[in-house]
Design a protein around this motif. Structure first.
Motif, PDB file in Angstrom:
ATOM      1  N   GLY A 278       0.791  -1.223   0.000  1.00  0.00           N
ATOM      2  CA  GLY A 278       0.000   0.000   0.000  1.00  0.00           C
ATOM      3  C   GLY A 278       0.821   1.269   0.000  1.00  0.00           C
ATOM      4  N   LEU A 279       2.140   1.162  -0.147  1.00  0.00           N
ATOM      5  CA  LEU A 279       3.017   2.333  -0.099  1.00  0.00           C
ATOM      6  C   LEU A 279       3.547   2.685  -1.481  1.00  0.00           C
ATOM      7  N   GLU A 280       3.721   3.993  -1.722  1.00  0.00           N
ATOM      8  CA  GLU A 280       4.337   4.467  -2.956  1.00  0.00           C
ATOM      9  C   GLU A 280       5.844   4.582  -2.807  1.00  0.00           C
ATOM     10  N   ARG A 281       6.304   4.879  -1.593  1.00  0.00           N
ATOM     11  CA  ARG A 281       7.728   5.025  -1.329  1.00  0.00           C
ATOM     12  C   ARG A 281       7.947   5.108   0.170  1.00  0.00           C
ATOM     13  N   ILE A 282       9.199   4.998   0.588  1.00  0.00           N
ATOM     14  CA  ILE A 282       9.580   5.194   1.983  1.00  0.00           C
ATOM     15  C   ILE A 282      10.742   6.175   1.993  1.00  0.00           C
ATOM     16  N   ASP A 283      10.569   7.299   2.687  1.00  0.00           N
ATOM     17  CA  ASP A 283      11.618   8.295   2.849  1.00  0.00           C
ATOM     18  C   ASP A 283      12.259   8.123   4.222  1.00  0.00           C
ATOM     19  N   VAL A 284      13.567   8.108   4.279  1.00  0.00           N
ATOM     20  CA  VAL A 284      14.290   8.027   5.551  1.00  0.00           C
ATOM     21  C   VAL A 284      15.117   9.291   5.722  1.00  0.00           C
ATOM     22  N   LEU A 285      14.765  10.099   6.712  1.00  0.00           N
ATOM     23  CA  LEU A 285      15.557  11.261   7.105  1.00  0.00           C
ATOM     24  C   LEU A 285      16.488  10.816   8.222  1.00  0.00           C
ATOM     25  N   HIS A 286      17.783  10.811   7.963  1.00  0.00           N
ATOM     26  CA  HIS A 286      18.757  10.308   8.927  1.00  0.00           C
ATOM     27  C   HIS A 286      19.108  11.393   9.943  1.00  0.00           C
ATOM     28  N   GLY A 287      19.044  11.025  11.226  1.00  0.00           N
ATOM     29  CA  GLY A 287      19.451  11.947  12.274  1.00  0.00           C
ATOM     30  C   GLY A 287      18.292  12.715  12.872  1.00  0.00           C
ATOM     31  N   PRO A 288      18.584  13.642  13.803  1.00  0.00           N
ATOM     32  CA  PRO A 288      17.538  14.372  14.530  1.00  0.00           C
ATOM     33  C   PRO A 288      16.539  15.052  13.605  1.00  0.00           C
ATOM     34  N   SER A 289      15.252  14.949  13.995  1.00  0.00           N
ATOM     35  CA  SER A 289      14.168  15.487  13.159  1.00  0.00           C
ATOM     36  C   SER A 289      13.167  16.302  13.958  1.00  0.00           C
ATOM     37  N   SER A 290      13.486  16.643  15.213  1.00  0.00           N
ATOM     38  CA  SER A 290      12.512  17.312  16.079  1.00  0.00           C
ATOM     39  C   SER A 290      12.099  18.680  15.567  1.00  0.00           C
ATOM     40  N   VAL A 291      12.941  19.357  14.794  1.00  0.00           N
ATOM     41  CA  VAL A 291      12.611  20.713  14.357  1.00  0.00           C
ATOM     42  C   VAL A 291      11.339  20.730  13.513  1.00  0.00           C
ATOM     43  N   LEU A 292      11.010  19.628  12.864  1.00  0.00           N
ATOM     44  CA  LEU A 292       9.775  19.558  12.087  1.00  0.00           C
ATOM     45  C   LEU A 292       8.730  18.651  12.719  1.00  0.00           C
ATOM     46  N   TYR A 293       9.153  17.683  13.531  1.00  0.00           N
ATOM     47  CA  TYR A 293       8.224  16.653  13.980  1.00  0.00           C
ATOM     48  C   TYR A 293       8.066  16.554  15.494  1.00  0.00           C
ATOM     49  N   GLY A 294       8.763  17.374  16.262  1.00  0.00           N
ATOM     50  CA  GLY A 294       8.591  17.341  17.711  1.00  0.00           C
ATOM     51  C   GLY A 294       9.392  16.223  18.349  1.00  0.00           C
ATOM     52  N   GLN A 295       8.900  15.724  19.505  1.00  0.00           N
ATOM     53  CA  GLN A 295       9.641  14.730  20.255  1.00  0.00           C
ATOM     54  C   GLN A 295       9.890  13.492  19.403  1.00  0.00           C
ATOM     55  N   ALA A 296      11.130  13.016  19.406  1.00  0.00           N
ATOM     56  CA  ALA A 296      11.479  11.869  18.580  1.00  0.00           C
ATOM     57  C   ALA A 296      12.856  11.374  18.967  1.00  0.00           C
ATOM     58  N   ASN A 297      13.097  10.093  18.717  1.00  0.00           N
ATOM     59  CA  ASN A 297      14.437   9.546  18.879  1.00  0.00           C
ATOM     60  C   ASN A 297      15.370  10.188  17.869  1.00  0.00           C
ATOM     61  N   PRO A 298      16.663  10.288  18.186  1.00  0.00           N
ATOM     62  CA  PRO A 298      17.576  10.987  17.283  1.00  0.00           C
ATOM     63  C   PRO A 298      17.976  10.188  16.047  1.00  0.00           C
ATOM     64  N   GLY A 299      17.552   8.917  15.945  1.00  0.00           N
ATOM     65  CA  GLY A 299      17.935   8.122  14.792  1.00  0.00           C
ATOM     66  C   GLY A 299      17.361   8.618  13.488  1.00  0.00           C
ATOM     67  N   GLY A 300      16.184   9.258  13.555  1.00  0.00           N
ATOM     68  CA  GLY A 300      15.593   9.804  12.347  1.00  0.00           C
ATOM     69  C   GLY A 300      14.150   9.396  12.171  1.00  0.00           C
ATOM     70  N   VAL A 301      13.656   9.590  10.951  1.00  0.00           N
ATOM     71  CA  VAL A 301      12.258   9.361  10.602  1.00  0.00           C
ATOM     72  C   VAL A 301      12.187   8.482   9.362  1.00  0.00           C
ATOM     73  N   ALA A 302      11.392   7.429   9.425  1.00  0.00           N
ATOM     74  CA  ALA A 302      11.035   6.649   8.245  1.00  0.00           C
ATOM     75  C   ALA A 302       9.589   6.997   7.906  1.00  0.00           C
ATOM     76  N   ASN A 303       9.404   7.792   6.868  1.00  0.00           N
ATOM     77  CA  ASN A 303       8.080   8.261   6.492  1.00  0.00           C
ATOM     78  C   ASN A 303       7.497   7.330   5.431  1.00  0.00           C
ATOM     79  N   LEU A 304       6.427   6.632   5.788  1.00  0.00           N
ATOM     80  CA  LEU A 304       5.753   5.717   4.873  1.00  0.00           C
ATOM     81  C   LEU A 304       4.740   6.514   4.062  1.00  0.00           C
ATOM     82  N   VAL A 305       4.944   6.584   2.758  1.00  0.00           N
ATOM     83  CA  VAL A 305       4.103   7.407   1.888  1.00  0.00           C
ATOM     84  C   VAL A 305       3.093   6.510   1.179  1.00  0.00           C
ATOM     85  N   SER A 306       1.819   6.760   1.427  1.00  0.00           N
ATOM     86  CA  SER A 306       0.754   5.925   0.866  1.00  0.00           C
ATOM     87  C   SER A 306       0.600   6.134  -0.634  1.00  0.00           C
TER      88      SER A 306
END
Length: 727
Positions: free
Chosen positions: A157-185
């Protein structure tokens, strides 16, 4: 007791029972908007074509832009932070059956640390820390804080997966520093799209699905997408099954050129979420007088074990352009996950025995409800020769989480000749009711001057949470406030080379009782990153090289001066190099390659880890468990487009995972090299046939060990034969 209140941590009893969230690891986009030209799958081709619109842009294996890193559709070459993209074309070619499998060729990511024991929870790591999962730019429950109530949506059901490596709180708030795996529908498309498929394979696999889309009216103002799949299969472990049903309807309304509304829904039911358990190091990693434990042996109990999961999400993406300069977006999502888990876990050998393992019965009944809304106002302005893309945002998260846990005894088991005896369901030992709120205000400016690109962003967060546990007669409330920021600079050479440097910060609230009654402050993390991106002219390829230094402070550890209390003297340092390349060099050849060097170490801690003989050793100075220093992956796919064999293609991949250590750093898990392969044939009319083999030579190996009693085998050979019909 609360093990991570504001970050959504499960109760300490559950964490100890499952032994799944090691202390060292814990120490350790975007509002996507569907445009008119949403992802379009061609009728008959191996490649899924060019993705556009609110998901970013990609052609074959190569992505050229993404929203996840900036929440604006910024070219990756102009983004001063490492971003990896796994496209639909790559997922199809490699026959990815989970998010973890889809990310197995991605730089910096350890996506299968639990090997064949991760079906019910993905356990994603990046740069030594947990990798947070987001769905279409909105946060999902993660392994770092929500026991087993972690979504595992079908990647079909996904079109792609974006991985932002490293801290991402400036856009997404509280989060682990490993980064964000954004599942794009997958998004609605105005172009007619029809696909059905069936798949079979080893372990008695039966799988089928469909992907439909097109316009709903003559003027094209309404378009839809309907994706669904079903799966029923055994696993490499005896008496452990995996089954699921997935459906994802979506509709886009575009009344004019300046306004669009896309409604996205997903529902998935997993009656059997798969195997999850451990085996002792002796008999799997180390020699045993009793012999070698088989990867097919179930150390749990087939008559007691169950793992059922229900998850769904509903939301919308709204965009309105007031004029060419000003745009408003709103991203709203409600996600619900219910997890019903009961299992008998092995817990090392019975004293004096070389064959019988002690076991305990455990149940975990939990549900998580996530509501998020992200409002964005974007402006494109110019001040003389300097142009700006300015983003203002306000987001809100509301989480309701309940976890009921029980822990009790279970009969021992001969791990080499198992005979399963009746197991009694334990009584509840913990019952957490957790409520969380987070408000965030953020601003970002992307400045372009000649060939220079400067990014500056800042964010203020307010987070509150409370946890009531009537069984343990505890009630805890906390509130936190944090400011995070990042900046980065890129220079764009005419030959496609773009060197960059960046700094970014993150925060993640945590729970802990400090001496004197004070509440623990959030962990904070800072990352320095330098690198170069290369997008050569005339070639459909993209290369990234990144060098990073990431440190997390304020980690909870024991207070040596005041036993029974915690201090925040803990620190984790992660340094490394990541190299990644994607290329579709011609109509015939697609490539994906990556290499990672990682040094992730607990640099400060008062805690101890335990060796195989029960001795305590300091955690300070120890490498994070399960994190190999070296990762190398290469995948190539070649398709013939001429002659009598046109349409026939071959794919092959090699995955090297270097040696890793357990928590005490006294157990060494050897490296493993795995081979994947594929054969596919496009008839040129409607049919696409494929045969994939993952771990082709059925290499039997240990994926990781947290300690002497908690090792997991890697996934053995998996064969998938698929037939797709497109019209």
């Amino acid at each position: 007791m609360l093990s991570g209140l504001l970050s959504g941590s499960v109760g300490a009893a559950a964490a100890a029972a499952a032994q799944e969230v090691p202390a060292s690891a814990n120490a350790a986009n975007a509002a996507n908007v569907a445009n008119a030209a949403a992802p379009v799958l061609p009728a008959v081709t191996v490649r899924s074509g060019r993705e556009r619109g609110g998901t970013g842009q990609a052609d074959g294996y190569v992505a050229t832009s993404a929203l996840t890193a900036t929440k604006t559709d910024t070219p990756l070459r102009e983004t001063p932070q490492s971003v990896s993209v796994v496209t639909r074309a790559q997922m199809d070619a490699q026959a990815a059956q989970s998010v973890g499998e889809a990310l197995r060729y991605t730089a910096g990511v350890v996506s299968e640390i639990r090997g064949g024991a991760s079906a019910g929870s993905p356990y994603l790591f990046s740069r030594g820390f947990y990798l947070e999962q987001f769905l279409d730019g909105t946060r999902l429950p993660s392994d770092a804080g929500f026991g087993y109530a972690v979504p595992g949506f079908d990647p079909y059901g996904l079109e792609r997966i974006d991985v932002l490596h490293g801290p991402s709180s400036v856009l997404y708030g509280q989060a682990n520093p490993g980064g964000v795996a954004n599942l794009v529908s997958k998004r609605p498309t105005a172009t007619l799209l029809h696909e059905v498929f069936v798949t079979t394979g080893n372990h008695g696999r039966a799988q089928a699905g469909f992907d439909l889309g097109g316009a709903l009216n003559q003027d094209g103002t309404l378009s839809y997408r309907l994706t669904g799949s079903g799966l029923d299969t055994g696993t490499q472990v005896d008496d452990a099954r995996q089954s699921r049903f997935f459906i994802a309807p979506a509709i886009t309304w575009r009344p004019g050129a300046d306004t669009s509304l896309t409604v996205l829904a997903k529902y998935q039911r997993d009656p059997d979420a798969g195997y999850y358990n451990f085996v002792p190091a002796i008999g799997s990693l180390l020699a045993s007088p009793g012999g070698k434990i088989s990867p097919h042996t179930n150390p749990g109990d087939p008559g007691f074990d169950r793992h059922q999961k229900t998850q769904y999400s509903l939301g919308y993406l709204f965009e309105h352009n007031f004029n060419p300069a000003w745009t408003f977006r709103q991203n709203v999502k409600y996600t619900y996950v219910k997890d019903d888990f009961a299992n008998v876990f092995s817990n090392g050998y019975v004293a004096g025995s070389a064959t019988d393992v002690s076991r305990y019965a455990f149940f975990n009944d939990e549900n998580a409800k996530f509501f998020t809304v992200d409002n964005q106002l974007q402006a494109k302005l110019a001040t003389g020769p300097v142009s700006h893309t300015v983003l203002f945002g306000f987001d809100y998260q509301r989480v309701l989480y309940r976890e009921r846990v029980g822990l009790g005894g279970a009969p021992s088991l001969d791990i080499f000749a198992p005979v399963y005896l009746p197991v009694t369901m334990p009584a509840a030992t913990s019952d957490d009711f957790i409520r969380q709120r987070q408000y965030g205000l953020y601003a970002q400016d992307q400045i372009a001057y000649g060939k220079w690109r400067l990014l500056v962003g800042g964010r203020e967060d307010w987070a509150t949470a409370d946890d009531v546990n009537p069984i343990q007669q505890s009630a805890v409330s906390q509130s936190e406030r944090a400011f995070t920021w990042r900046t980065g600079l890129v220079y764009l050479f005419d030959n496609g080379i773009a060197p960059y440097a960046s700094f970014s910060k993150s925060f993640d609230p945590q729970a802990g009782v400090l001496y004197g009654g004070g509440a623990a402050r959030p962990t904070t993390a800072q990352q320095y990153e330098v690198g170069v991106k290369y997008q050569p002219r005339g070639f459909n390829s993209f290369v990234t090289a990144a060098l990073f230094d990431l440190r997390q402070q304020n980690v909870i550890t024991a207070d040596l001066l005041h036993p029974g209390f915690s201090s925040q003297a803990g620190e984790v340092r992660s340094r490394g190099v990541e190299l990644e390349a994607h290329a579709s060099l011609s109509r015939s050849l697609d490539l994906s390659a990556s290499y990672t060097y990682l040094s992730a170490v607990t640099t400060s801690s008062n805690d101890a880890a335990f060796t195989l003989d029960g001795s305590a050793v300091p955690l300070q100075g120890k490498q994070l468990w399960g994190m190999p220093r070296h990762l190398a992956r290469l995948w190539a796919d070649y398709t013939l487009h001429g002659g009598d064999l046109r349409g026939l293609g071959f794919g092959a991949g090699v995955r090297y995972t270097g040696a890793s250590l357990d928590t005490s750093n006294t157990l060494r898990v050897p490296s493993a090299t795995l081979v994947d392969a594929a054969i596919h044939y496009d008839t040129g009319l409607h049919w696409l046939l494929s045969l994939n083999a993952q771990n082709l030579f059925n290499r039997q190996y240990v994926a990781s060990c947290f300690g002497g009693t908690t090792c997991t085998f890697g996934q053995g050979v998996q064969v998938l034969a698929s037939a797709r019909y497109r019209w």
